[in-house]
Design a protein around this motif. Structure first.
Motif, PDB file in Angstrom:
ATOM      1  N   PHE A   1      36.325  39.031  44.270  1.00  0.00           N
ATOM      2  CA  PHE A   1      34.724  38.933  44.117  1.00  0.00           C
ATOM      3  C   PHE A   1      34.335  39.436  43.990  1.00  0.00           C
ATOM      4  O   PHE A   1      33.536  39.742  42.697  1.00  0.00           O
ATOM      5  CB  PHE A   1      33.861  37.584  44.867  1.00  0.00           C
ATOM      6  N   ALA A   2      34.179  40.422  44.828  1.00  0.00           N
ATOM      7  CA  ALA A   2      33.310  41.704  44.506  1.00  0.00           C
ATOM      8  C   ALA A   2      34.110  42.436  43.023  1.00  0.00           C
ATOM      9  O   ALA A   2      33.040  42.856  42.415  1.00  0.00           O
ATOM     10  CB  ALA A   2      33.746  42.780  45.554  1.00  0.00           C
ATOM     11  N   ALA A   3      35.432  42.363  42.620  1.00  0.00           N
ATOM     12  CA  ALA A   3      35.416  43.012  41.738  1.00  0.00           C
ATOM     13  C   ALA A   3      35.250  42.731  40.145  1.00  0.00           C
ATOM     14  O   ALA A   3      34.359  42.497  39.127  1.00  0.00           O
ATOM     15  CB  ALA A   3      36.981  43.009  40.975  1.00  0.00           C
ATOM     16  N   CYS A   4      34.910  40.972  40.312  1.00  0.00           N
ATOM     17  CA  CYS A   4      34.501  39.944  39.704  1.00  0.00           C
ATOM     18  C   CYS A   4      32.853  40.233  39.282  1.00  0.00           C
ATOM     19  O   CYS A   4      32.614  40.758  37.893  1.00  0.00           O
ATOM     20  CB  CYS A   4      34.636  38.927  40.010  1.00  0.00           C
TER      21      CYS A   4
ATOM     22  N   PHE B   1      34.476  33.637  36.287  1.00  0.00           N
ATOM     23  CA  PHE B   1      33.169  34.046  35.714  1.00  0.00           C
ATOM     24  C   PHE B   1      32.956  33.333  34.098  1.00  0.00           C
ATOM     25  O   PHE B   1      33.713  34.431  33.679  1.00  0.00           O
ATOM     26  CB  PHE B   1      32.199  34.862  36.211  1.00  0.00           C
ATOM     27  N   ILE B   2      32.661  32.573  33.350  1.00  0.00           N
ATOM     28  CA  ILE B   2      32.195  32.134  32.544  1.00  0.00           C
ATOM     29  C   ILE B   2      30.786  32.156  31.874  1.00  0.00           C
ATOM     30  O   ILE B   2      29.501  31.969  32.611  1.00  0.00           O
ATOM     31  CB  ILE B   2      32.769  30.961  32.390  1.00  0.00           C
TER      32      ILE B   2
ATOM     33  N   LEU C   1      34.465  35.876  29.360  1.00  0.00           N
ATOM     34  CA  LEU C   1      35.592  35.129  30.952  1.00  0.00           C
ATOM     35  C   LEU C   1      36.306  36.335  31.524  1.00  0.00           C
ATOM     36  O   LEU C   1      36.360  37.187  31.078  1.00  0.00           O
ATOM     37  CB  LEU C   1      37.067  34.572  30.342  1.00  0.00           C
ATOM     38  N   VAL C   2      35.662  36.377  32.820  1.00  0.00           N
ATOM     39  CA  VAL C   2      36.178  37.001  33.559  1.00  0.00           C
ATOM     40  C   VAL C   2      37.000  36.487  34.717  1.00  0.00           C
ATOM     41  O   VAL C   2      36.608  35.811  35.425  1.00  0.00           O
ATOM     42  CB  VAL C   2      35.147  38.115  34.220  1.00  0.00           C
ATOM     43  N   ILE C   3      38.006  36.760  34.928  1.00  0.00           N
ATOM     44  CA  ILE C   3      38.307  36.354  36.316  1.00  0.00           C
ATOM     45  C   ILE C   3      39.680  37.972  36.538  1.00  0.00           C
ATOM     46  O   ILE C   3      40.237  38.591  35.998  1.00  0.00           O
ATOM     47  CB  ILE C   3      40.033  35.582  35.597  1.00  0.00           C
ATOM     48  N   THR C   4      39.540  37.581  38.468  1.00  0.00           N
ATOM     49  CA  THR C   4      40.082  38.970  38.350  1.00  0.00           C
ATOM     50  C   THR C   4      41.198  38.037  39.298  1.00  0.00           C
ATOM     51  O   THR C   4      40.604  37.122  40.205  1.00  0.00           O
ATOM     52  CB  THR C   4      38.924  39.668  39.599  1.00  0.00           C
TER      53      THR C   4
ATOM     54  N   LEU D   1      33.072  43.818  37.138  1.00  0.00           N
ATOM     55  CA  LEU D   1      32.864  44.096  35.507  1.00  0.00           C
ATOM     56  C   LEU D   1      31.839  43.632  35.201  1.00  0.00           C
ATOM     57  O   LEU D   1      31.336  43.754  34.028  1.00  0.00           O
ATOM     58  CB  LEU D   1      34.752  42.877  36.308  1.00  0.00           C
ATOM     59  N   MET D   2      31.320  42.419  35.689  1.00  0.00           N
ATOM     60  CA  MET D   2      29.979  41.219  35.261  1.00  0.00           C
ATOM     61  C   MET D   2      28.981  41.885  34.875  1.00  0.00           C
ATOM     62  O   MET D   2      28.407  42.126  33.208  1.00  0.00           O
ATOM     63  CB  MET D   2      29.136  39.705  35.392  1.00  0.00           C
ATOM     64  N   ASP D   3      28.333  42.748  35.699  1.00  0.00           N
ATOM     65  CA  ASP D   3      27.331  43.681  35.395  1.00  0.00           C
ATOM     66  C   ASP D   3      27.787  44.760  34.556  1.00  0.00           C
ATOM     67  O   ASP D   3      27.024  45.139  34.270  1.00  0.00           O
ATOM     68  CB  ASP D   3      27.367  44.676  36.758  1.00  0.00           C
ATOM     69  N   TYR D   4      28.472  45.488  34.695  1.00  0.00           N
ATOM     70  CA  TYR D   4      28.690  46.764  33.686  1.00  0.00           C
ATOM     71  C   TYR D   4      29.031  46.394  32.244  1.00  0.00           C
ATOM     72  O   TYR D   4      28.968  46.046  31.427  1.00  0.00           O
ATOM     73  CB  TYR D   4      30.387  47.174  34.197  1.00  0.00           C
TER      74      TYR D   4
END
Length: 157
Positions: free
Chosen positions: A106-109, A32-33, A94-97, A112-115
């Protein structure tokens, strides 16, 4: 290194290559960017400045990544967050899982963004035609984080 806070831009391809290096157990990679928007709350935004407390911010981001590792069956995760003055269209985060299967990645990404939106210690200041203003947290971001059923350090969901 799973967390970096930096002023310089990042390259998705290079970051994915680094997290994949030498690994053949990865079955899914999710990224996610987040970028700077040119409009917020109906006002044009010419710049966004992100501030943080060095050391404290990195520790908080590491704790969020550690929580994701504990909740999801992921092999690795990476968070790169920019600070300083940014313009509309610039990359912010940037978040990469990575996982053996896509669902956990997908769930972890998303977790992470929500948090990151609710618990990461960053302060954002926008410049609009009306002047400068600090950006408040959005209720929708709190709602997104709350669905993971976790309490923050204050005990709030």
């Amino acid at each position: 290194m799973s967390v970096r806070v930096q002023t310089e831009d990042f390259d998705l391809g290079a970051e994915v290559a680094a997290i994949r290096a030498g690994r053949t157990d990865i079955g899914g990679i999710v990224s996610f960017i987040g970028t700077v928007r040119d409009l917020n709350e109906g006002d044009a935004v010419s710049t966004l400045t992100l501030e943080h407390y060095p050391g404290m911010t990195e520790r908080a981001l590491e704790a969020i990544v550690d929580e994701a590792r504990g909740r999801f069956d992921i092999l690795d995760a990476r968070v790169v967050h920019r600070i300083g003055r940014l313009a509309p269209g610039d990359q912010i985060v940037l978040v990469i899982t990575v996982s053996t299967h896509r669902g956990e990645a997908f769930a972890a990404c998303e977790f992470l963004m929500d948090y990151l939106k609710t618990r990461a210690p960053f302060w954002k200041k926008e410049v609009t035609p009306a002047g400068e203003r600090w950006v408040d947290a959005r209720e929708s971001d709190d709602d997104a984080a709350a669905r993971w059923n976790c309490a923050d350090e204050r005990g709030a969901p």
